[in-house]
Scaffold this motif. Structure first.
Motif, PDB file in Angstrom:
ATOM      1  N   SER A  81       0.833  -1.209   0.000  1.00 45.40           N
ATOM      2  CA  SER A  81       0.000   0.000   0.000  1.00 45.40           C
ATOM      3  C   SER A  81       0.862   1.251   0.000  1.00 45.40           C
ATOM      4  CB  SER A  81      -0.950  -0.007   1.201  1.00 45.40           C
ATOM      5  OG  SER A  81      -0.234  -0.159   2.412  1.00 45.40           O
ATOM      6  N   GLY A  82       1.965   1.226   0.751  1.00 44.99           N
ATOM      7  CA  GLY A  82       2.855   2.379   0.762  1.00 44.99           C
ATOM      8  C   GLY A  82       3.492   2.626  -0.589  1.00 44.99           C
ATOM      9  N   THR A  83       3.914   1.568  -1.263  1.00 43.10           N
ATOM     10  CA  THR A  83       4.520   1.709  -2.585  1.00 43.10           C
ATOM     11  C   THR A  83       3.538   2.290  -3.586  1.00 43.10           C
ATOM     12  OG1 THR A  83       6.042  -0.140  -2.192  1.00 43.10           O
ATOM     13  CG2 THR A  83       5.594   0.455  -4.489  1.00 43.10           C
ATOM     14  N   VAL A  84       2.324   1.786  -3.576  1.00 40.80           N
ATOM     15  CA  VAL A  84       1.305   2.272  -4.525  1.00 40.80           C
ATOM     16  C   VAL A  84       1.047   3.762  -4.298  1.00 40.80           C
ATOM     17  CG1 VAL A  84      -1.114   2.111  -5.183  1.00 40.80           C
ATOM     18  CG2 VAL A  84       0.221   0.023  -4.868  1.00 40.80           C
ATOM     19  N   LEU A  85       0.896   4.171  -3.045  1.00 43.64           N
ATOM     20  CA  LEU A  85       0.623   5.584  -2.765  1.00 43.64           C
ATOM     21  C   LEU A  85       1.821   6.461  -3.121  1.00 43.64           C
ATOM     22  CD1 LEU A  85      -1.317   5.382   0.628  1.00 43.64           C
ATOM     23  CD2 LEU A  85      -2.241   5.869  -1.648  1.00 43.64           C
ATOM     24  N   LEU A  86       3.030   5.995  -2.849  1.00 47.84           N
ATOM     25  CA  LEU A  86       4.214   6.768  -3.219  1.00 47.84           C
ATOM     26  C   LEU A  86       4.323   6.909  -4.732  1.00 47.84           C
ATOM     27  CD1 LEU A  86       6.836   5.329  -0.704  1.00 47.84           C
ATOM     28  CD2 LEU A  86       5.957   7.678  -0.754  1.00 47.84           C
ATOM     29  N   ALA A  87       3.985   5.856  -5.461  1.00 45.47           N
ATOM     30  CA  ALA A  87       4.037   5.927  -6.922  1.00 45.47           C
ATOM     31  C   ALA A  87       2.982   6.887  -7.460  1.00 45.47           C
ATOM     32  CB  ALA A  87       3.842   4.533  -7.523  1.00 45.47           C
ATOM     33  N   VAL A  88       1.796   6.854  -6.875  1.00 42.55           N
ATOM     34  CA  VAL A  88       0.736   7.779  -7.296  1.00 42.55           C
ATOM     35  C   VAL A  88       1.159   9.218  -7.016  1.00 42.55           C
ATOM     36  CG1 VAL A  88      -1.623   8.543  -6.798  1.00 42.55           C
ATOM     37  CG2 VAL A  88      -1.135   6.107  -7.055  1.00 42.55           C
ATOM     38  N   ALA A  89       1.730   9.447  -5.818  1.00 38.28           N
ATOM     39  CA  ALA A  89       2.155  10.799  -5.468  1.00 38.28           C
ATOM     40  C   ALA A  89       3.263  11.292  -6.389  1.00 38.28           C
ATOM     41  CB  ALA A  89       2.631  10.828  -4.020  1.00 38.28           C
ATOM     42  N   ALA A  90       4.102  10.363  -6.856  1.00 42.66           N
ATOM     43  CA  ALA A  90       5.210  10.746  -7.734  1.00 42.66           C
ATOM     44  C   ALA A  90       4.797  10.919  -9.179  1.00 42.66           C
ATOM     45  CB  ALA A  90       6.312   9.681  -7.668  1.00 42.66           C
ATOM     46  N   SER A  91       3.553  10.594  -9.495  1.00 45.64           N
ATOM     47  CA  SER A  91       3.083  10.679 -10.872  1.00 45.64           C
ATOM     48  C   SER A  91       2.647  12.112 -11.179  1.00 45.64           C
ATOM     49  CB  SER A  91       1.912   9.714 -11.092  1.00 45.64           C
ATOM     50  OG  SER A  91       1.420   9.813 -12.403  1.00 45.64           O
ATOM     51  N   GLY A  92       3.545  12.902 -11.711  1.00 46.37           N
ATOM     52  CA  GLY A  92       3.252  14.304 -11.994  1.00 46.37           C
ATOM     53  C   GLY A  92       2.116  14.492 -12.962  1.00 46.37           C
ATOM     54  N   GLY A  93       1.961  13.549 -13.902  1.00 44.02           N
ATOM     55  CA  GLY A  93       0.894  13.668 -14.890  1.00 44.02           C
ATOM     56  C   GLY A  93      -0.472  13.632 -14.261  1.00 44.02           C
ATOM     57  N   VAL A  94      -0.653  12.762 -13.243  1.00 42.97           N
ATOM     58  CA  VAL A  94      -1.936  12.688 -12.557  1.00 42.97           C
ATOM     59  C   VAL A  94      -2.120  13.890 -11.646  1.00 42.97           C
ATOM     60  CG1 VAL A  94      -3.346  11.314 -10.990  1.00 42.97           C
ATOM     61  CG2 VAL A  94      -1.875  10.176 -12.659  1.00 42.97           C
ATOM     62  N   ALA A  95      -1.050  14.286 -10.976  1.00 39.78           N
ATOM     63  CA  ALA A  95      -1.162  15.413 -10.050  1.00 39.78           C
ATOM     64  C   ALA A  95      -1.535  16.698 -10.774  1.00 39.78           C
ATOM     65  CB  ALA A  95       0.162  15.597  -9.308  1.00 39.78           C
ATOM     66  N   ALA A  96      -1.127  16.807 -12.040  1.00 40.46           N
ATOM     67  CA  ALA A  96      -1.367  18.031 -12.790  1.00 40.46           C
ATOM     68  C   ALA A  96      -2.847  18.320 -12.981  1.00 40.46           C
ATOM     69  CB  ALA A  96      -0.668  17.950 -14.148  1.00 40.46           C
ATOM     70  N   VAL A  97      -3.682  17.270 -12.930  1.00 41.72           N
ATOM     71  CA  VAL A  97      -5.115  17.489 -13.112  1.00 41.72           C
ATOM     72  C   VAL A  97      -5.817  17.658 -11.768  1.00 41.72           C
ATOM     73  CG1 VAL A  97      -5.118  16.230 -15.292  1.00 41.72           C
ATOM     74  CG2 VAL A  97      -5.610  15.002 -13.172  1.00 41.72           C
ATOM     75  N   GLY A  98      -5.032  17.776 -10.721  1.00 42.61           N
ATOM     76  CA  GLY A  98      -5.614  18.053  -9.412  1.00 42.61           C
ATOM     77  C   GLY A  98      -6.234  16.864  -8.734  1.00 42.61           C
ATOM     78  N   GLY A  99      -5.842  15.653  -9.122  1.00 37.68           N
ATOM     79  CA  GLY A  99      -6.481  14.465  -8.571  1.00 37.68           C
ATOM     80  C   GLY A  99      -5.810  13.891  -7.350  1.00 37.68           C
ATOM     81  N   ILE A 100      -4.670  14.433  -6.917  1.00 45.87           N
ATOM     82  CA  ILE A 100      -3.924  13.831  -5.817  1.00 45.87           C
ATOM     83  C   ILE A 100      -3.838  14.810  -4.649  1.00 45.87           C
ATOM     84  CG2 ILE A 100      -1.726  12.846  -5.094  1.00 45.87           C
ATOM     85  CD1 ILE A 100      -1.224  12.037  -7.912  1.00 45.87           C
ATOM     86  N   PRO A 101      -4.449  14.479  -3.525  1.00 43.71           N
ATOM     87  CA  PRO A 101      -4.312  15.348  -2.348  1.00 43.71           C
ATOM     88  C   PRO A 101      -2.863  15.390  -1.882  1.00 43.71           C
ATOM     89  CG  PRO A 101      -6.136  13.803  -2.100  1.00 43.71           C
ATOM     90  CD  PRO A 101      -5.355  13.356  -3.295  1.00 43.71           C
ATOM     91  N   PRO A 102      -2.449  16.461  -1.258  1.00 45.92           N
ATOM     92  CA  PRO A 102      -1.047  16.604  -0.848  1.00 45.92           C
ATOM     93  C   PRO A 102      -0.603  15.610   0.210  1.00 45.92           C
ATOM     94  CG  PRO A 102      -2.396  18.397   0.021  1.00 45.92           C
ATOM     95  CD  PRO A 102      -3.248  17.671  -0.972  1.00 45.92           C
ATOM     96  N   TYR A 103      -1.569  15.004   0.918  1.00 46.63           N
ATOM     97  CA  TYR A 103      -1.182  14.084   1.991  1.00 46.63           C
ATOM     98  C   TYR A 103      -0.917  12.662   1.497  1.00 46.63           C
ATOM     99  CZ  TYR A 103      -6.191  13.042   1.686  1.00 46.63           C
ATOM    100  OH  TYR A 103      -7.447  12.728   1.224  1.00 46.63           O
ATOM    101  N   VAL A 104      -1.119  12.395   0.200  1.00 46.79           N
ATOM    102  CA  VAL A 104      -0.940  11.034  -0.302  1.00 46.79           C
ATOM    103  C   VAL A 104       0.498  10.564  -0.109  1.00 46.79           C
ATOM    104  CG1 VAL A 104      -0.934   9.611  -2.402  1.00 46.79           C
ATOM    105  CG2 VAL A 104      -2.866  11.118  -1.918  1.00 46.79           C
ATOM    106  N   GLU A 105       1.458  11.437  -0.417  1.00 46.60           N
ATOM    107  CA  GLU A 105       2.861  11.059  -0.240  1.00 46.60           C
ATOM    108  C   GLU A 105       3.173  10.800   1.225  1.00 46.60           C
ATOM    109  OE1 GLU A 105       7.395  12.560  -1.357  1.00 46.60           O
ATOM    110  OE2 GLU A 105       5.694  13.906  -1.671  1.00 46.60           O
ATOM    111  N   LEU A 106       2.617  11.615   2.108  1.00 49.06           N
ATOM    112  CA  LEU A 106       2.857  11.436   3.542  1.00 49.06           C
ATOM    113  C   LEU A 106       2.308  10.085   4.015  1.00 49.06           C
ATOM    114  CD1 LEU A 106       3.684  12.367   6.350  1.00 49.06           C
ATOM    115  CD2 LEU A 106       1.520  13.633   6.501  1.00 49.06           C
ATOM    116  N   VAL A 107       1.093   9.758   3.610  1.00 45.87           N
ATOM    117  CA  VAL A 107       0.503   8.481   4.014  1.00 45.87           C
ATOM    118  C   VAL A 107       1.315   7.320   3.441  1.00 45.87           C
ATOM    119  CG1 VAL A 107      -1.544   7.013   3.877  1.00 45.87           C
ATOM    120  CG2 VAL A 107      -1.800   9.474   4.257  1.00 45.87           C
ATOM    121  N   GLY A 108       1.698   7.458   2.160  1.00 43.92           N
ATOM    122  CA  GLY A 108       2.493   6.411   1.549  1.00 43.92           C
ATOM    123  C   GLY A 108       3.815   6.204   2.263  1.00 43.92           C
ATOM    124  N   ALA A 109       4.499   7.300   2.593  1.00 49.21           N
ATOM    125  CA  ALA A 109       5.773   7.193   3.303  1.00 49.21           C
ATOM    126  C   ALA A 109       5.577   6.612   4.697  1.00 49.21           C
ATOM    127  CB  ALA A 109       6.433   8.566   3.388  1.00 49.21           C
TER     128      ALA A 109
END
Length: 410
Positions: A81-109
């Protein structure tokens, strides 16, 4: 914990690692952001197989057994679960459309670090009476391996220290915790990849290769590889990307990689038990030499008036280490632990293993060459070939592991 329980959880970690390899290579092919690609490669593919095999090997190599049967299950849930969330947070293409809350990386880490705590606590508690590794689990019939086995054990706990520090830095980067460094992502990657994974591969590899190939590892080379591999990553992480510490760390890391390749090559050439998996490992360690040579050029180049870090060189260094050294070395060792030829399914033969590994290596070669000649079509072709190799490896391994599980529960 029973032997069957340890093996079952090791198989699950290894199977998920193979799945992450496919996802990583598909991501590289379609062009996911670099940080997302590295996350899938390192945290998804590399770490999961290393964790799984560490649960199986480290206690036995320290002359004991894993103290708890609950740790791998909890760890697997946290790490996936941590790896998946870290990968999502690192995906700039998805973040650019505003779909990733800022806490996703924190939860993943946080989830990742929770898994690391479980892993370190379980293994360190299991070997608590033998932290220096004086007891090696080496049988009397293999007395010629004893010195290398005892020496290598001393560096396993050093690799664990790198894992703890690197994971803390990952969490500090995503939170308000005070970091030991400035949070620069490549520093964290070097602590985790070179400090934990590469050092653990060296420490376990000088024991594994002689077992598979039936030839003792040379003591003199082993005595150089492990100290160099233990100090290099820390110096590189601190000094990146210039200065005396960076140069010293790059030299130490290059010494470790070249020395390990020499150890493996000596054992391999003296052996009459060479198999397809041992050949794949050899290819992986040679890729590691190429990858660390590129890294060494970053450190030494400016001393001779040569250009320092370049985008092409960084990409080659990354790919040669991630897919070359870690990827092929992992695949080579895994197919020796879990030989597809033991399966009873279509394609369960050494030819298919060679084709899969060859596609991974060939795809890597095309990608690196394509970057150096500035031809994106060649890079894309290489990435596509590597996808085929990843799918082939995943198919062979997953089918075999399913069969092994069915046999043991049937």
């Amino acid at each position: 914990m029973t032997g069957g329980g340890r093996s079952r959880w090791s198989r699950r970690f290894v199977a998920l690692s193979a799945a992450f390899l496919v996802v990583w290579q598909l991501g590289a092919f379609v062009g996911v952001p670099r940080r997302a690609e590295v996350t899938l490669a390192l945290f998804g593919f590399v770490f999961h197989v290393v964790f799984g095999m560490a649960y199986l090997l480290v206690p036995s190599y320290f002359g004991t057994v894993l103290a708890t049967d609950r740790a791998p299950a909890a760890h697997l849930a946290f790490s996936v679960s941590g790896t998946v969330l870290l990968a999502v947070a690192a995906s700039g293409g998805v973040a650019a459309v505003g779909g990733i809350p800022p806490y996703v990386e924190l939860v993943g880490a946080g989830l990742w670090c929770a898994g690391v705590i479980v892993f370190l606590a379980a293994l360190l508690w299991s070997i608590r009476d033998n932290l220096l590794g004086r007891q090696t689990g080496t049988t009397a019939e293999r007395a010629e391996h004893e010195w290398v086995d005892r020496y290598a054990n001393r560096f396993v706990t050093v690799s664990f220290a790198y894992l703890g520090v690197g994971s803390y830095e990952l969490l500090a980067r995503a939170s308000a915790l005070p970091g030991l460094t400035d949070g620069y992502a490549p520093r964290i990657t070097h602590l985790l990849a070179a400090g934990f994974v590469a050092l653990l591969v060296f420490a376990l590899g000088v024991r594994l290769a002689p077992r598979f190939l039936g030839v003792p590892a040379p003591k003199s080379l082993t005595a150089v590889v492990l100290p160099a591999g233990s100090i290099g990553p820390g110096l590189v992480a601190v000094g990146l990307s210039d200065g005396p510490a960076f140069v010293a760390g790059a030299v130490a890391s290059a010494t470790a990689f070249v020395g390990f390749a020499a150890v493996y090559l000596v054992v391999y050439l003296r052996s009459d038990k060479r198999r397809v998996g041992s050949g794949i490992v050899l290819l992986g360690v040679l890729c590691g030499v190429l990858g660390v040579s590129v890294g060494l050029s970053f450190a030494l180049g400016p001393l001779f008036g040569l250009p320092s870090l370049s985008a092409v060189g960084i990409a080659a260094h990354r790919e040669l280490n991630l897919l070359g050294f870690f990827g092929l070395t992992v695949v080579g060792f895994v197919v020796q632990f879990f030989p597809p030829t033991a399966g009873r399914f279509r394609g369960a033969n050494e030819r298919t293993v060679r084709l899969s590994a060859g596609a991974l290596a060939g795809g890597l070669g095309l990608s690196v060459v394509g970057r150096f000649v500035g031809n994106p079509a060649v890079v894309t072709t290489g990435d596509g070939v590597a996808v085929v190799g990843a799918v082939g490896y995943w198919y062979l391994l997953s089918r075999l592991l399913v069969e092994i599980g069915a046999r043991r529960t049937g």
